[in-house]
Scaffold this motif. Sequence first.
Motif, PDB file in Angstrom:
ATOM      1  N   ALA A 263       0.846  -1.189   0.000  1.00  0.00           N
ATOM      2  CA  ALA A 263       0.000   0.000   0.000  1.00  0.00           C
ATOM      3  C   ALA A 263       0.885   1.243   0.000  1.00  0.00           C
ATOM      4  O   ALA A 263       1.925   1.280   0.666  1.00  0.00           O
ATOM      5  CB  ALA A 263      -0.903  -0.001   1.224  1.00  0.00           C
ATOM      6  N   VAL A 264       0.492   2.284  -0.754  1.00  0.00           N
ATOM      7  CA  VAL A 264       1.245   3.536  -0.813  1.00  0.00           C
ATOM      8  C   VAL A 264       0.277   4.701  -0.635  1.00  0.00           C
ATOM      9  O   VAL A 264      -0.943   4.543  -0.731  1.00  0.00           O
ATOM     10  CB  VAL A 264       2.019   3.672  -2.139  1.00  0.00           C
ATOM     11  N   ALA A 265       0.861   5.895  -0.371  1.00  0.00           N
ATOM     12  CA  ALA A 265       0.030   7.047  -0.030  1.00  0.00           C
ATOM     13  C   ALA A 265      -0.717   7.621  -1.220  1.00  0.00           C
ATOM     14  O   ALA A 265      -1.812   8.184  -1.058  1.00  0.00           O
ATOM     15  CB  ALA A 265       0.905   8.124   0.614  1.00  0.00           C
ATOM     16  N   LEU A 285      -1.394   1.166  -8.710  1.00  0.00           N
ATOM     17  CA  LEU A 285      -2.767   0.934  -9.140  1.00  0.00           C
ATOM     18  C   LEU A 285      -3.741   1.514  -8.120  1.00  0.00           C
ATOM     19  O   LEU A 285      -3.406   1.652  -6.933  1.00  0.00           O
ATOM     20  CB  LEU A 285      -3.026  -0.566  -9.296  1.00  0.00           C
ATOM     21  N   ASN A 286      -4.934   1.843  -8.576  1.00  0.00           N
ATOM     22  CA  ASN A 286      -5.950   2.437  -7.708  1.00  0.00           C
ATOM     23  C   ASN A 286      -7.147   1.507  -7.607  1.00  0.00           C
ATOM     24  O   ASN A 286      -7.593   0.943  -8.602  1.00  0.00           O
ATOM     25  CB  ASN A 286      -6.388   3.798  -8.279  1.00  0.00           C
ATOM     26  N   TRP A 287      -7.660   1.371  -6.375  1.00  0.00           N
ATOM     27  CA  TRP A 287      -8.898   0.630  -6.187  1.00  0.00           C
ATOM     28  C   TRP A 287      -9.691   1.279  -5.054  1.00  0.00           C
ATOM     29  O   TRP A 287      -9.210   1.377  -3.920  1.00  0.00           O
ATOM     30  CB  TRP A 287      -8.654  -0.837  -5.854  1.00  0.00           C
ATOM     31  N   GLU A 288     -10.881   1.782  -5.371  1.00  0.00           N
ATOM     32  CA  GLU A 288     -11.771   2.427  -4.403  1.00  0.00           C
ATOM     33  C   GLU A 288     -11.063   3.540  -3.644  1.00  0.00           C
ATOM     34  O   GLU A 288     -11.216   3.701  -2.428  1.00  0.00           O
ATOM     35  CB  GLU A 288     -12.349   1.383  -3.437  1.00  0.00           C
ATOM     36  N   PRO A 314      -6.813  -5.229  -9.682  1.00  0.00           N
ATOM     37  CA  PRO A 314      -6.741  -4.271  -8.566  1.00  0.00           C
ATOM     38  C   PRO A 314      -7.595  -4.670  -7.373  1.00  0.00           C
ATOM     39  O   PRO A 314      -7.209  -4.456  -6.224  1.00  0.00           O
ATOM     40  CB  PRO A 314      -7.238  -2.958  -9.199  1.00  0.00           C
ATOM     41  N   ALA A 315      -8.789  -5.226  -7.613  1.00  0.00           N
ATOM     42  CA  ALA A 315      -9.648  -5.624  -6.495  1.00  0.00           C
ATOM     43  C   ALA A 315      -9.001  -6.743  -5.694  1.00  0.00           C
ATOM     44  O   ALA A 315      -9.022  -6.709  -4.451  1.00  0.00           O
ATOM     45  CB  ALA A 315     -11.005  -6.072  -7.044  1.00  0.00           C
TER      46      ALA A 315
END
Length: 323
Positions: A263-265, A285-288, A314-315
């Motif tokens: 996880a990153v900021a 990557l982005n998720w929600e 991503p999910a």
Amino acid sequence: MIRKWLAGAALAALFVSAANAASVATDPMAEKVLAQMSSAFMNRAWSGTMMYSQGENSVSLQFHQDVVGGKTVERIERLSGDPIQVMRRGNWLLGLYPGAESMRQGHALPAGTLRPLNQRIEHIKTHYTLQLGQPTRVAGRDAQPVWLRANDQYRYTRKYWCDIETGLMLRSQTLDSSGRVLEQFEFVSVELGQPIEQDTVVVDAQGMQVFRHAVVNTPLVDMAPLNELPPGFIPMGQGSADQPIQTHLFTDGISMVSVFYEAVAGPSPDVLAQQGPTRAFSRVLNWEGEHYKVTVVGEVPEVLLRNMVQTVNPAALAGLIRG
């Protein structure tokens, strides 16, 4: 951070079928030489001085290996440049680096167990063509070259020079598709069958930073969050599930690839780095609304790294990190 993955991959290197793959004849004698080399590495005490080269850069290394109390003991000491030492005994790895004298418990290092070579040779032959070269001499010993020529764009060609008497690998090269040598190990002197002396397995940590790592061997039974793997690659192992960075290992029987999830900021650009044949590719990557970084590292061409990142779900990645 990506340089950290490159350094880790280089350290590990010093210590490890597609249905439509091209069908090319393999020399059965090359299989025998390769099997002998694999056995020699695991079951023989030996020591020597080697040169390690990447392009125009090279360092000299002292290497020792033996089996002590039923456990394999390996020690590498850098003889040029910074006086770095690495020693592995059983499931523990010690790294000694110049700096303020200290002892630290490092993060656990994932490891996988390859099946004996005779049980994976058919799989290897689907993606590499095995051929013998002309016998020559390396480190004053008669050597038999063996080619593992890559059959596709997802791996490099390898060439090993094996000691004819014992099977020990005396030289190795990693070559790209144009035949350019990306990396080479070569013994300049070697002693076989000499047990490691006690003072060789006891490291002098005075004035050094010492990192102690547990080497964990946890099978990877689920390759998620990857939707698919490159041709010939299979799950090999994973890091501890309680670590902030999740690590999964994959192999085609010769090459190994590590995938790191964290996880990153926030978002950041893609990053590609290279050190000899080792490449690392990172993407966020982005998720929600949450951001997760995927970093793939291995002695493989760039196309494989990009393809693996492209297949990440991503999910599923979010579920892996959140637990």
